[in-house]
Design an enzyme around this catalytic site. Structure first.
Site, PDB file in Angstrom:
ATOM      1  CG  ASN A  42      -1.755   1.211   1.376  1.00  0.00           C
ATOM      2  OD1 ASN A  42      -1.807   2.042   0.466  1.00  0.00           O
ATOM      3  ND2 ASN A  42      -2.425   1.345   2.509  1.00  0.00           N
ATOM      4  CE  LYS A  58      -0.164   3.130   4.768  1.00  0.00           C
ATOM      5  NZ  LYS A  58      -0.030   3.208   6.206  1.00  0.00           N
ATOM      6  CG  HIS A  96      -5.648   1.948   5.340  1.00  0.00           C
ATOM      7  ND1 HIS A  96      -5.189   2.849   6.273  1.00  0.00           N
ATOM      8  CD2 HIS A  96      -4.668   1.035   5.176  1.00  0.00           C
ATOM      9  CE1 HIS A  96      -3.969   2.497   6.638  1.00  0.00           C
ATOM     10  NE2 HIS A  96      -3.625   1.394   5.985  1.00  0.00           N
ATOM     11  CD  GLU A 128      -2.786   5.413   6.841  1.00  0.00           C
ATOM     12  OE1 GLU A 128      -2.797   5.404   5.597  1.00  0.00           O
ATOM     13  OE2 GLU A 128      -1.880   4.880   7.514  1.00  0.00           O
ATOM     14  CD  GLU A 171      -3.333  -2.500   7.317  1.00  0.00           C
ATOM     15  OE1 GLU A 171      -2.188  -2.688   6.894  1.00  0.00           O
ATOM     16  OE2 GLU A 171      -4.020  -1.520   6.995  1.00  0.00           O
ATOM     17  N   GLY A 226       2.823   2.049  10.798  1.00  0.00           N
ATOM     18  CA  GLY A 226       3.820   3.113  10.665  1.00  0.00           C
ATOM     19  C   GLY A 226       4.566   3.425  11.950  1.00  0.00           C
ATOM     20  CB  SER A 281       5.444  -2.199  11.943  1.00  0.00           C
ATOM     21  OG  SER A 281       5.057  -0.874  12.276  1.00  0.00           O
TER      22      SER A 281
END
Ligand code: 13P
Length: 234
Positions: A5, A7, A88, A90, A157, A163, A195
């Protein structure tokens, strides 16, 4: 199944450069990457005839209509995109994505012939207060209500592992993936994300009920994404 991904990273030149490097190093590895939406057409053209697959990072559920700024499954299909990441964390955090819209988007993907990669995951405070399973169950409920579980790819996730360099322990992953398996189907593909890198990929992918990984930071360079895929294929 290893999916990178990207992003909001890589302009056109870098996107094409990394795609070329991935194609050159791919061999028999199974990989997909999700570039920024404006570069999906170019990316699909670049990988045509290779085993590298292209995923989108989002898609809307309606096929057409008055939805300024959106794109549909049909738009992705005509470019040659084969999967779409949906929900996701985010997008849930910054773009008001809800589990209901994630369910509708997943259904639109399946109806239109795209594989939805449905992302779920609890925050640190939810885990620390012992609510991780409850949160996951709530995120999944609308999705499983209108979609056949065996057709879904689900990416667990944990938000606190994204991250941060702090990935979940094999025990934490095993526990959640067993829970997910029990709530879905033996055919549902269950990915872990958060990660993942070339050093921990083999361990993460060795956990029961982990069928692949969704990789962020370590997918941006071909060398590290290929190293992850190789570690897993061993
Ligand atoms: P990192 O691998 O950078 O933690 O990101 C994970 C992720 O969000 C993939 O979708």
């Amino acid at each position: 199944m290893i999916i990178g991904n990207w992003k909001l990273n890589h302009l056109k030149a870098q996107t094409l450069e990394v795609l070329d490097q991935l194609i050159a190093g791919l061999g028999d590895l199974e990989l997909a990457v999700a570039p920024v939406v404006t570069l999906l057409g170019l990316a699909c053209e670049r990988v045509r005839g290779t085993k590298l697959k292209i995923a989108a990072q989002n898609v809307f559920y309606a096929s057409h209509g008055a939805y300024t700024g959106e794109w549909s499954v049909g738009h992705l299909k005509e470019l040659g995109v084969s999967m779409a990441i949906i929900g996701h964390s985010e997008r849930r955090q910054y773009f008001c994505e809800t589990s209901e819209s994630v369910a509708q988007k997943s259904k639109a993907c399946l109806d239109g012939g795209l594989t939805p990669i449905v992302c779920i995951g609890e925050s640190l405070s939810e885990r620390e207060s012992g609510k991780a399973r409850q949160v996951i169950e709530k995120q999944l409920e609308p999705v499983l209500k209108i979609n056949p579980p065996e057709k879904l790819v689900i990416a667990y996730e944990p938000v606190w592992a994204i991250g941060t360099g702090k990935n979940a322990t094999p025990e934490e992953i095993q526990e959640m993936h067993a829970f997910l398996r029990a709530h879905t189907s033996t055919k549902t593909r269950l990915l872990y994300g958060g990660s993942v890198n070339a050093n921990n990929a083999a361990q993460v992918l060795g956990v029961p009920n982990v069928d692949g990984a969704l990789v962020g930071g370590a997918s941006l360079e071909a060398r590290s994404l290929l190293a992850i895929a190789r570690a897993v294929s061993k």
